[in-house]
Scaffold this active site. Structure first.
Site, PDB file in Angstrom:
ATOM      1  N   TYR A   1      -1.178  -0.564  10.375  1.00 34.54           N
ATOM      2  CA  TYR A   1      -1.224  -0.879   9.165  1.00 34.54           C
ATOM      3  C   TYR A   1      -0.173  -0.218   8.381  1.00 34.54           C
ATOM      4  O   TYR A   1       0.817  -1.307   8.111  1.00 34.54           O
ATOM      5  CB  TYR A   1      -2.410  -0.347   8.647  1.00 34.54           C
ATOM      6  CG  TYR A   1      -2.968  -0.976   7.462  1.00 34.54           C
ATOM      7  CD1 TYR A   1      -3.233  -1.791   6.930  1.00 34.54           C
ATOM      8  CD2 TYR A   1      -2.251   0.219   6.171  1.00 34.54           C
ATOM      9  CE1 TYR A   1      -3.187  -2.005   5.302  1.00 34.54           C
ATOM     10  CE2 TYR A   1      -2.593   0.119   5.208  1.00 34.54           C
ATOM     11  CZ  TYR A   1      -3.372  -1.344   4.829  1.00 34.54           C
ATOM     12  OH  TYR A   1      -3.277  -1.831   3.449  1.00 34.54           O
TER      13      TYR A   1
ATOM     14  N   SER B   1       1.393  -0.956   0.166  1.00 34.21           N
ATOM     15  CA  SER B   1       0.029   0.078   0.059  1.00 34.21           C
ATOM     16  C   SER B   1       0.507   1.241  -0.455  1.00 34.21           C
ATOM     17  O   SER B   1       2.112   1.520   0.477  1.00 34.21           O
ATOM     18  CB  SER B   1      -1.090  -0.303   0.739  1.00 34.21           C
ATOM     19  OG  SER B   1      -1.187   1.684   0.872  1.00 34.21           O
TER      20      SER B   1
HETATM   21  N1  LIG Z   1      -8.622  -1.332  -0.849  1.00 35.84           N
HETATM   22  C1  LIG Z   1      -7.488  -0.560  -0.776  1.00 35.84           C
HETATM   23  O1  LIG Z   1      -8.277   1.087  -0.430  1.00 35.84           O
HETATM   24  C2  LIG Z   1      -6.264  -0.691  -0.504  1.00 35.84           C
HETATM   25  C3  LIG Z   1      -5.281   0.834  -0.449  1.00 35.84           C
HETATM   26  C4  LIG Z   1      -4.184  -0.332  -0.346  1.00 35.84           C
HETATM   27  C5  LIG Z   1      -3.904  -1.630  -0.362  1.00 35.84           C
HETATM   28  N2  LIG Z   1      -4.772  -2.365  -0.562  1.00 35.84           N
HETATM   29  C6  LIG Z   1      -3.869  -3.441  -0.227  1.00 35.84           C
HETATM   30  O2  LIG Z   1      -4.890  -4.876  -1.504  1.00 35.84           O
HETATM   31  C7  LIG Z   1      -5.479  -6.092  -0.719  1.00 35.84           C
HETATM   32  C8  LIG Z   1      -6.049  -6.330  -1.161  1.00 35.84           C
HETATM   33  O3  LIG Z   1      -7.056  -5.384  -0.154  1.00 35.84           O
HETATM   34  P1  LIG Z   1      -8.609  -5.616  -0.685  1.00 35.84           P
HETATM   35  O4  LIG Z   1      -8.588  -3.870  -1.123  1.00 35.84           O
HETATM   36  O5  LIG Z   1      -8.887  -6.306  -2.050  1.00 35.84           O
HETATM   37  O6  LIG Z   1      -9.560  -5.899   0.590  1.00 35.84           O
HETATM   38  P2  LIG Z   1     -11.060  -6.604   1.119  1.00 35.84           P
HETATM   39  O7  LIG Z   1     -11.559  -7.493  -0.880  1.00 35.84           O
HETATM   40  O8  LIG Z   1     -11.546  -7.011   1.779  1.00 35.84           O
HETATM   41  O9  LIG Z   1     -10.260  -8.370   1.097  1.00 35.84           O
HETATM   42  C9  LIG Z   1      -9.522  -8.498   2.139  1.00 35.84           C
HETATM   43  C10 LIG Z   1      -8.373 -10.021   2.211  1.00 35.84           C
HETATM   44  O10 LIG Z   1      -7.417  -9.738   3.274  1.00 35.84           O
HETATM   45  C11 LIG Z   1      -8.574 -11.266   3.896  1.00 35.84           C
HETATM   46  N3  LIG Z   1      -7.835 -10.930   5.527  1.00 35.84           N
HETATM   47  C12 LIG Z   1      -8.698  -9.968   5.716  1.00 35.84           C
HETATM   48  N4  LIG Z   1      -8.277  -9.935   7.331  1.00 35.84           N
HETATM   49  C13 LIG Z   1      -7.992 -11.329   7.670  1.00 35.84           C
HETATM   50  C14 LIG Z   1      -7.580 -12.408   8.556  1.00 35.84           C
HETATM   51  N5  LIG Z   1      -7.864 -11.734   9.473  1.00 35.84           N
HETATM   52  N6  LIG Z   1      -7.726 -13.282   7.954  1.00 35.84           N
HETATM   53  C15 LIG Z   1      -7.426 -14.387   6.421  1.00 35.84           C
HETATM   54  N7  LIG Z   1      -8.011 -13.465   5.651  1.00 35.84           N
HETATM   55  C16 LIG Z   1      -8.002 -12.185   5.674  1.00 35.84           C
HETATM   56  C17 LIG Z   1      -9.886 -11.138   3.744  1.00 35.84           C
HETATM   57  O11 LIG Z   1     -10.423 -12.405   3.529  1.00 35.84           O
HETATM   58  P3  LIG Z   1     -12.063 -13.032   3.822  1.00 35.84           P
HETATM   59  O12 LIG Z   1     -13.195 -12.650   2.520  1.00 35.84           O
HETATM   60  O13 LIG Z   1     -11.511 -14.207   4.374  1.00 35.84           O
HETATM   61  O14 LIG Z   1     -12.400 -12.175   5.206  1.00 35.84           O
HETATM   62  C18 LIG Z   1      -9.834 -11.173   1.880  1.00 35.84           C
HETATM   63  O15 LIG Z   1      -9.521 -11.845   1.288  1.00 35.84           O
HETATM   64  C19 LIG Z   1      -4.611  -5.963   0.959  1.00 35.84           C
HETATM   65  O16 LIG Z   1      -3.171  -6.681   0.935  1.00 35.84           O
HETATM   66  C20 LIG Z   1      -4.833  -4.771   1.107  1.00 35.84           C
HETATM   67  O17 LIG Z   1      -3.573  -3.797   2.633  1.00 35.84           O
HETATM   68  C21 LIG Z   1      -6.036  -1.937  -0.068  1.00 35.84           C
END
Ligand SMILES: NC(=O)c1ccc[n+]([C@@H]2O[C@H](COP(=O)([O-])OP(=O)(O)OC[C@H]3O[C@@H](n4cnc5c(N)ncnc54)[C@H](OP(=O)(O)O)[C@@H]3O)[C@@H](O)[C@H]2O)c1
Length: 249
Positions: free
Chosen positions: A154, A141
């Site tokens: 984070y 991120s």
């Molecule tokens: N969305 C943003 O604004 C953003 C910005 C910068 C970076 N990112 C990064 O991008 C990546 C993908 O995020 P996303 O935006 O696609 O979010 P998302 O759709 O909410 O997905 C989050 C993922 O992490 C898993 N997860 C969360 N907590 C967990 C736990 N305690 N144990 C096991 N699995 C867990 C979830 O599994 P479950 O479905 O089982 O909960 C899901 O597969 C992440 O690394 C995030 O930090 C996101």
């Protein structure tokens, strides 16, 4: 893009919205996809969606944060062979006020975004055929670029991940393994469901997925995505401390 056909791609965090948008692009080209995560039902639904789009998707259920990384990785290689690409997509934003008040929550955030990811990378790398080309895509991120009051738990976990991947990139600079570090800004996914999404800085998971794919094709090392985060973070990273400390970010 050509060459995705029969590509063996594993996604750690197969329920992530960004990962699913990326996997759809690969599925449309007939890739084999292994979705790894904790929520069997959601993983199966995503796998069915990918199969309907032309991919061959299967599911592996495990606790990504507290797995026995070595033996789970061994099982994945045994059942699915050598991956051409591994995408590490899971992560936990958590909440900063709770993290500073509750060490358990702080640990959860650090374990999800740094410790477990680093251990997965070691466990997988150790089993990759050193002679065979492979790509590892790691979702970090822009929050990892500089410690900020609003989200330094984070942010520090992602920052640690950045250093870890940077070290692996250095170690593999002259090997067939390429690592791509993807650093999105604000993305409209379940992770940010509680945040207000007005303003031009928000992106869709589809846009991030498109840029991830381009980064993989071009063998980039680090991408901030969408592109406008590159100049923004350049300024944030280089702002002198006496100015930075006045910002409420
Ligand atoms: N969305 C943003 O604004 C953003 C910005 C910068 C970076 N990112 C990064 O991008 C990546 C993908 O995020 P996303 O935006 O696609 O979010 P998302 O759709 O909410 O997905 C989050 C993922 O992490 C898993 N997860 C969360 N907590 C967990 C736990 N305690 N144990 C096991 N699995 C867990 C979830 O599994 P479950 O479905 O089982 O909960 C899901 O597969 C992440 O690394 C995030 O930090 C996101």
């Amino acid at each position: 893009m050509s060459g995705a056909a029969s590509r063996n791609v594993w996604i750690l965090g197969g329920t992530s919205a960004i990962a699913q948008a990326y996997a759809r692009r690969l599925a449309e080209r007939g890739a084999g996809l292994v979705l790894v995560g904790r929520n069997e039902e959601k993983l199966q639904a995503n796998a069915a969606d990918l199969s309907a789009r032309g991919g061959e998707a299967s599911v592996e259920t495990t606790d990504l944060i507290a797995a026995d990384f070595d033996s789970v990785a061994a099982g994945l290689f045994e059942r699915h062979g050598q991956p051409d690409e591994v995408v590490v997509a899971y992560g936990l934003l958590g909440t900063q006020p709770q993290a500073v008040a509750d060490l358990g929550h702080a640990r959860e955030i650090i374990d999800a975004n740094f410790t477990s990811t680093a251990l997965w990378l070691l466990a997988i790398r150790a089993r990759l055929d050193p002679k065979r080309p492979a790509t590892i895509v790691v979702l970090s991120s822009v929050a990892g670029d500089r410690g900020r009051r609003a989200n330094f738990v984070y942010g520090a976990a992602k920052g640690g991940l950045d250093r870890f991947v940077e070290g692996l990139q250095h170690a593999h600079a002259r090997t067939p393994l390429h690592l791509v570090l993807v650093k999105p800004g604000f993305v409209d996914t379940p992770m940010t469901a509680h945040q207000k999404k007005d303003g031009p800085l928000w992106a869709t998971p589809e846009r991030i997925a498109r840029e991830m794919e381009r980064a993989v094709e071009r063998r980039r090392f680090v991408v901030r995505t969408p592109w406008f985060w590159m100049p923004i973070m350049l300024v944030i990273r280089n702002l002198p401390r006496f100015l930075f400390h006045r910002l409420k970010i």
